[in-house]
Design an enzyme around this catalytic site. Sequence first.
Site, PDB file in Angstrom:
ATOM      1  N   GLU A 341       1.051  -1.121   0.019  1.00  0.00           N
ATOM      2  CA  GLU A 341       0.172   0.127   0.121  1.00  0.00           C
ATOM      3  C   GLU A 341       0.858   1.119  -0.015  1.00  0.00           C
ATOM      4  O   GLU A 341       1.878   1.426   0.986  1.00  0.00           O
ATOM      5  CB  GLU A 341      -0.964  -0.108   1.207  1.00  0.00           C
ATOM      6  CG  GLU A 341      -1.843  -1.000   1.150  1.00  0.00           C
ATOM      7  CD  GLU A 341      -2.807  -0.836   2.516  1.00  0.00           C
ATOM      8  OE1 GLU A 341      -3.705  -1.610   2.433  1.00  0.00           O
ATOM      9  OE2 GLU A 341      -2.741  -0.061   3.256  1.00  0.00           O
ATOM     10  N   CYS A 342       0.390   2.150  -1.014  1.00  0.00           N
ATOM     11  CA  CYS A 342       1.308   3.502  -0.933  1.00  0.00           C
ATOM     12  C   CYS A 342       2.739   3.351  -0.903  1.00  0.00           C
ATOM     13  O   CYS A 342       3.368   3.037  -2.155  1.00  0.00           O
ATOM     14  CB  CYS A 342       0.624   4.405   0.065  1.00  0.00           C
ATOM     15  SG  CYS A 342       0.716   6.136  -0.021  1.00  0.00           S
ATOM     16  N   ALA A 343       3.389   3.506   0.186  1.00  0.00           N
ATOM     17  CA  ALA A 343       4.949   3.293   0.360  1.00  0.00           C
ATOM     18  C   ALA A 343       5.442   1.934  -0.291  1.00  0.00           C
ATOM     19  O   ALA A 343       6.444   1.945  -0.939  1.00  0.00           O
ATOM     20  CB  ALA A 343       5.319   3.606   1.763  1.00  0.00           C
ATOM     21  N   SER A 430      -0.856  -0.893  -4.564  1.00  0.00           N
ATOM     22  CA  SER A 430      -1.686   0.510  -5.016  1.00  0.00           C
ATOM     23  C   SER A 430      -1.686   1.528  -3.904  1.00  0.00           C
ATOM     24  O   SER A 430      -0.872   1.320  -3.043  1.00  0.00           O
ATOM     25  CB  SER A 430      -3.326   0.050  -5.354  1.00  0.00           C
ATOM     26  OG  SER A 430      -3.707   0.031  -3.720  1.00  0.00           O
TER      27      SER A 430
END
Length: 451
Positions: A341-343, A430
Amino acid sequence: MVSTPWALPRLVVAAPASGHGKTTVATGLLAALRRRGLTVSPHKVGPDYIDPGYHALAAGREGRNLDPFLVGAERIAPLLRHGASVPTPADIAVVEGVMGLHDGAVGRRDYASTAHVARLIDAPVLLVLDTTAQGRSAAALTLGMAAFDPAVRIGGVILNRVGSPRHESLLRDALAEVGVPVLGAVTRAVEVAAPARHLGLVPVAERAPESLAIVAALAELVEATVDLDAVLDLARTAPPLTGPAWDPVAAVGGPADAERPLVALAGGPAFTFSYAETAELLTAAGADVVTVDPLHDPALPSGTRAVVIGGGFPEAYAEALAGNATLRAELADFDGPIVAECAGLLYLGRSLDGVPMCGRLDLTARMTGRLTLGYREALAATDSPVARAGEQVRGHEFHRTTTDPRHGEASAWRWDDAEHGFVSGRVHASYLHTHWAGHPDAARRLVRACR
């Protein structure tokens, strides 16, 4: 499920808007009450990861989020009871609000607001007021905040950034007129500030010694300026919690078989964004969860069958992450499921601002000047280790980076008529942050994918 009522003292620390000092007061209260020998359970309204880190440091136990949008309104009181029960029952729960008291998800009135959560857990509100450049108007503001929703009970006020003893006296007299007690007054001269960066406060894990000093200073500030006995009396006015606690084992249906695959959960200063319930659900689903720090650990733990890489600030640690070449190479070749997720998405790409990352996904990432922030209602676009195609999931975005390309041939999610994220083999990555208490099937699917 039968549940014994629990008379858990609790209160919600709220404000008319962001920037009034909620985190200062909430963190200071947690630390000061703990110094009194109380077991304090810390909670945060909304999806924020950073404030709960300071809460955890102050309280000595996990900081937990209460977000109706991410997990459903029906789970808020059960999650409060669960968080206040583990590892030991708390003497009091302190819940820090988000934004202004009545500010909810955009387009949904006060849904997921601090006021909404206060109603769901039936807790009194302690209102923090920035009194800069106002006198009697502070009383009018407080009265308006209380009258706007009579189901939300404002039981007291903390005056923040008071200019002088005369200013404090004026404010106290005005609030007495509207029948709201003042439980503390903090002057501008003694404020304590935590370091900040582009997405808010700097996480506790990144500045451990400084964070300890900040929390100690906040405890002393609250002890000197707030009537702790009055705060405790207010918290004790909350009625007993009557429903059952949230149970991770019940949420996932228990382990599927006796085998316990090892799941590595990224942690350390670069990957601090993770909800406590993620590890609890994975454990309940039958996994053994071990934390790995991509900054320092040269390899995944022996026997790792799956990897979960949450959010954080890889842009602040890009060079150090790049320097751990052995772990990057292992992740590039890892054949088990990976959820990012993200990072985690940025770390799995080829590069971040030109600095080499893992290269597991064919994308490059860079910082931008644009903040992407908000709740999302997403549809799983592709079968993956955490979702079935067509499954609906709620999450949130919070980043200043972008990737090229924006999504893969097989995308992870769809929302707002657009594709988002990447599904490549057994990798799901994502920008969407999700709270697995809201869709526990993610933990169940991931553990099954390990087998």
